[in-house]
Scaffold this active site. Structure first.
Site, PDB file in Angstrom:
ATOM      1  N   TYR A  51      41.831  19.934  20.097  1.00 43.18           N
ATOM      2  CA  TYR A  51      42.398  18.515  19.630  1.00 43.18           C
ATOM      3  C   TYR A  51      41.437  17.979  17.952  1.00 43.18           C
ATOM      4  O   TYR A  51      41.671  17.891  17.255  1.00 43.18           O
ATOM      5  CB  TYR A  51      42.405  17.946  20.382  1.00 43.18           C
ATOM      6  CG  TYR A  51      43.155  16.780  20.109  1.00 43.18           C
ATOM      7  CD1 TYR A  51      44.467  16.550  20.112  1.00 43.18           C
ATOM      8  CD2 TYR A  51      42.328  15.210  20.366  1.00 43.18           C
ATOM      9  CE1 TYR A  51      44.996  15.190  19.514  1.00 43.18           C
ATOM     10  CE2 TYR A  51      43.464  13.639  19.221  1.00 43.18           C
ATOM     11  CZ  TYR A  51      44.207  14.045  19.778  1.00 43.18           C
ATOM     12  OH  TYR A  51      45.185  12.808  19.449  1.00 43.18           O
ATOM     13  N   SER A 102      43.273  11.699  13.615  1.00 42.79           N
ATOM     14  CA  SER A 102      42.749  10.426  14.602  1.00 42.79           C
ATOM     15  C   SER A 102      41.722  10.132  14.311  1.00 42.79           C
ATOM     16  O   SER A 102      40.840  10.656  13.870  1.00 42.79           O
ATOM     17  CB  SER A 102      42.907  11.153  16.121  1.00 42.79           C
ATOM     18  OG  SER A 102      41.990  10.589  16.907  1.00 42.79           O
TER      19      SER A 102
HETATM   20  P1  NAI Z   1      53.221  11.370  22.096  1.00 43.36           P
HETATM   21  O1  NAI Z   1      53.484  12.707  22.860  1.00 43.36           O
HETATM   22  O2  NAI Z   1      54.272   9.972  22.555  1.00 43.36           O
HETATM   23  O3  NAI Z   1      53.969  11.934  20.536  1.00 43.36           O
HETATM   24  C1  NAI Z   1      53.980  13.126  20.097  1.00 43.36           C
HETATM   25  C2  NAI Z   1      55.689  13.237  19.629  1.00 43.36           C
HETATM   26  O4  NAI Z   1      54.854  15.432  19.160  1.00 43.36           O
HETATM   27  C3  NAI Z   1      56.235  13.364  20.821  1.00 43.36           C
HETATM   28  O5  NAI Z   1      57.152  13.207  20.291  1.00 43.36           O
HETATM   29  C4  NAI Z   1      56.406  15.257  20.787  1.00 43.36           C
HETATM   30  O6  NAI Z   1      57.807  15.606  21.335  1.00 43.36           O
HETATM   31  C5  NAI Z   1      56.248  15.547  19.278  1.00 43.36           C
HETATM   32  N1  NAI Z   1      55.795  16.792  19.702  1.00 43.36           N
HETATM   33  C6  NAI Z   1      54.796  17.577  19.526  1.00 43.36           C
HETATM   34  N2  NAI Z   1      55.142  19.030  19.227  1.00 43.36           N
HETATM   35  C7  NAI Z   1      55.491  19.270  18.627  1.00 43.36           C
HETATM   36  C8  NAI Z   1      56.946  19.845  17.829  1.00 43.36           C
HETATM   37  N3  NAI Z   1      56.192  21.569  17.886  1.00 43.36           N
HETATM   38  N4  NAI Z   1      57.256  19.666  16.989  1.00 43.36           N
HETATM   39  C9  NAI Z   1      57.746  18.919  16.864  1.00 43.36           C
HETATM   40  N5  NAI Z   1      57.447  17.556  17.101  1.00 43.36           N
HETATM   41  C10 NAI Z   1      56.447  18.567  18.255  1.00 43.36           C
HETATM   42  O7  NAI Z   1      51.950  10.907  21.471  1.00 43.36           O
HETATM   43  P2  NAI Z   1      51.406   9.448  20.641  1.00 43.36           P
HETATM   44  O8  NAI Z   1      50.487   9.118  20.518  1.00 43.36           O
HETATM   45  O9  NAI Z   1      53.042   9.080  20.542  1.00 43.36           O
HETATM   46  O10 NAI Z   1      51.036  11.028  19.167  1.00 43.36           O
HETATM   47  C11 NAI Z   1      51.954  11.183  18.213  1.00 43.36           C
HETATM   48  C12 NAI Z   1      50.114  11.416  16.861  1.00 43.36           C
HETATM   49  O11 NAI Z   1      49.902  10.584  16.899  1.00 43.36           O
HETATM   50  C13 NAI Z   1      49.936  12.683  17.704  1.00 43.36           C
HETATM   51  O12 NAI Z   1      49.479  13.470  16.651  1.00 43.36           O
HETATM   52  C14 NAI Z   1      48.886  12.358  18.421  1.00 43.36           C
HETATM   53  O13 NAI Z   1      47.803  13.397  18.139  1.00 43.36           O
HETATM   54  C15 NAI Z   1      48.482  10.957  17.522  1.00 43.36           C
HETATM   55  N6  NAI Z   1      47.186  10.095  17.884  1.00 43.36           N
HETATM   56  C16 NAI Z   1      47.394   9.636  19.076  1.00 43.36           C
HETATM   57  C17 NAI Z   1      46.421   8.324  19.716  1.00 43.36           C
HETATM   58  C18 NAI Z   1      46.573   7.805  20.896  1.00 43.36           C
HETATM   59  O14 NAI Z   1      45.792   7.788  21.500  1.00 43.36           O
HETATM   60  N7  NAI Z   1      47.959   7.867  20.980  1.00 43.36           N
HETATM   61  C19 NAI Z   1      45.329   7.901  18.968  1.00 43.36           C
HETATM   62  C20 NAI Z   1      44.863   9.174  17.720  1.00 43.36           C
HETATM   63  C21 NAI Z   1      45.849   9.806  17.169  1.00 43.36           C
HETATM   64  C1  BGC Z   2      43.621  11.233  22.027  1.00 42.20           C
HETATM   65  C2  BGC Z   2      43.729  10.316  22.806  1.00 42.20           C
HETATM   66  C3  BGC Z   2      43.040   9.061  22.764  1.00 42.20           C
HETATM   67  C4  BGC Z   2      42.202   8.502  21.921  1.00 42.20           C
HETATM   68  C5  BGC Z   2      40.874   7.420  22.073  1.00 42.20           C
HETATM   69  C6  BGC Z   2      43.599  10.137  20.484  1.00 42.20           C
HETATM   70  O1  BGC Z   2      43.637  10.840  19.240  1.00 42.20           O
HETATM   71  O2  BGC Z   2      45.191  11.334  21.541  1.00 42.20           O
HETATM   72  O3  BGC Z   2      44.189  11.390  23.598  1.00 42.20           O
HETATM   73  O4  BGC Z   2      43.154   8.410  23.783  1.00 42.20           O
HETATM   74  O5  BGC Z   2      42.427   9.547  20.555  1.00 42.20           O
HETATM   75  O6  BGC Z   2      40.018   8.178  22.214  1.00 42.20           O
END
Ligand code: NAI
Ligand code: BGC
Length: 255
Positions: free
Chosen positions: A156, A143
């Site tokens: 986080y 991130s």
């Molecule tokens: P999301 O919540 O849609 O996806 C996260 C996924 O991880 C979900 O499918 C969830 O079921 C899965 N997950 C959670 N715990 C788990 C476990 N113990 N074992 C297996 N799967 C598990 O959110 P998003 O945005 O798609 O997040 C994906 C990655 O991107 C994360 O690592 C998040 O920190 C990172 N990220 C997201 C950002 C954003 O703004 N959406 C920005 C920066 C990083």
């Molecule tokens: C976080 C989001 C956030 C984004 C930008 C990600 O790592 O999961 O919640 O909006 O960073 O700050």
């Protein structure tokens, strides 16, 4: 097709960024292993979408914070496709709380999924590649908060900062085996993790004001870079973080 005949495990890929990467990898000819923790229906949908365009795909349930589940994930991928070439450590969670109110339970939850999960998935991948004497790629979805402070999300930030050092260490330690390790650092991407933000127009507009490209990112914006870092074109790229944030990290303005 940039990933033809490669097999990729994408953790937490039933929705959000992971799903975007899984579906894009299928378009690039990869065999796709869709890991999910709870939502089998959505994981099966991703598998179906991949198969509809002629790619091979399976869904494997598993909690990345449990080493036994990670071993099972790799065993399933190897028994279906013979080998794994690419690991995308995408699964991640966050919890909102002022620092002084963070509970042990929430701290453990965030660290266990984000940092421990990434650590032991990378270890399973390294063992598999070293045993089979093959090169491979590991891409961690960290991130912007591996660098950028995010008040009320300290656990986080600690978890993502840990992934930054994990990546650097592994790039040095695993380079001799032809294993490349890199991070993608997304900014604000429109996915379910941001549902509170998306449902709050004031917060959303304030954030958009700090993004030079004036929009949230989409999973596809992240997927393109994941393809590059997983492909042969990135054979000399290791130990780095690549930001996909619309300029958010370096935003500064005076009036
Ligand atoms: P999301 O919540 O849609 O996806 C996260 C996924 O991880 C979900 O499918 C969830 O079921 C899965 N997950 C959670 N715990 C788990 C476990 N113990 N074992 C297996 N799967 C598990 O959110 P998003 O945005 O798609 O997040 C994906 C990655 O991107 C994360 O690592 C998040 O920190 C990172 N990220 C997201 C950002 C954003 O703004 N959406 C920005 C920066 C990083
Ligand atoms: C976080 C989001 C956030 C984004 C930008 C990600 O790592 O999961 O919640 O909006 O960073 O700050």
């Amino acid at each position: 097709m940039k990933l033809k005949n490669k097999t990729a495990i994408i953790t937490g890929s039933s929705q959000g960024i992971g799903r975007g990467i899984a579906e894009r990898f299928a378009q690039e000819g990869a065999n796709v292993v869709v890991n999910y923790i709870g939502n089998m229906e959505m994981a099966n949908e991703v598998v179906q979408n991949a198969q509809n365009i002629g790619a091979n795909a399976i869904a494997v349930q598993g909690d990345v914070s449990k080493v036994a589940d990670i071993e099972n994930l790799f065993a399933n991928a190897i028994s279906s496709f013979g080998q794994v070439d690419i690991l995308i450590n995408n699964a991640g969670v966050e919890r909102h709380a002022p620092f002084w109110e963070v509970t042990e339970k929430d701290y453990d939850f965030v660290m266990n999924v984000n940092t421990k999960g990434t650590f032991f998935c990378a270890q399973a991948m390294a063992k598999h590649l070293i045993e089979t004497k093959r090169r491979g790629k590991i891409v961690n979805i960290s991130s912007v908060h591996e660098d950028l402070p995010f008040p009320n999300f300290t656990a986080y930030c600690v978890s993502k900062g840990g992934i930054k050092m994990l990546t650097r260490n592994l790039a040095v330690e695993l380079g001799q085996y032809g294993i490349n390790v890199n991070n993608i650092a997304p900014g604000a991407i429109e996915t379910p993790i941001n549902k509170n933000l998306l449902n709050n127009p004031n917060k959303l507009n304030y954030l958009l004001g700090q993004i030079p490209l004036k929009r949230l990112g989409q999973p596809e914006d992240v997927a393109g870079l994941a393809v590059f870092l997983s492909s042969d074109e990135a054979d000399y790229v290791t130990g780095s973080t690549f930001f996909v944030d619309g300029g958010l990290t370096w935003f500064y303005e005076e009036q």
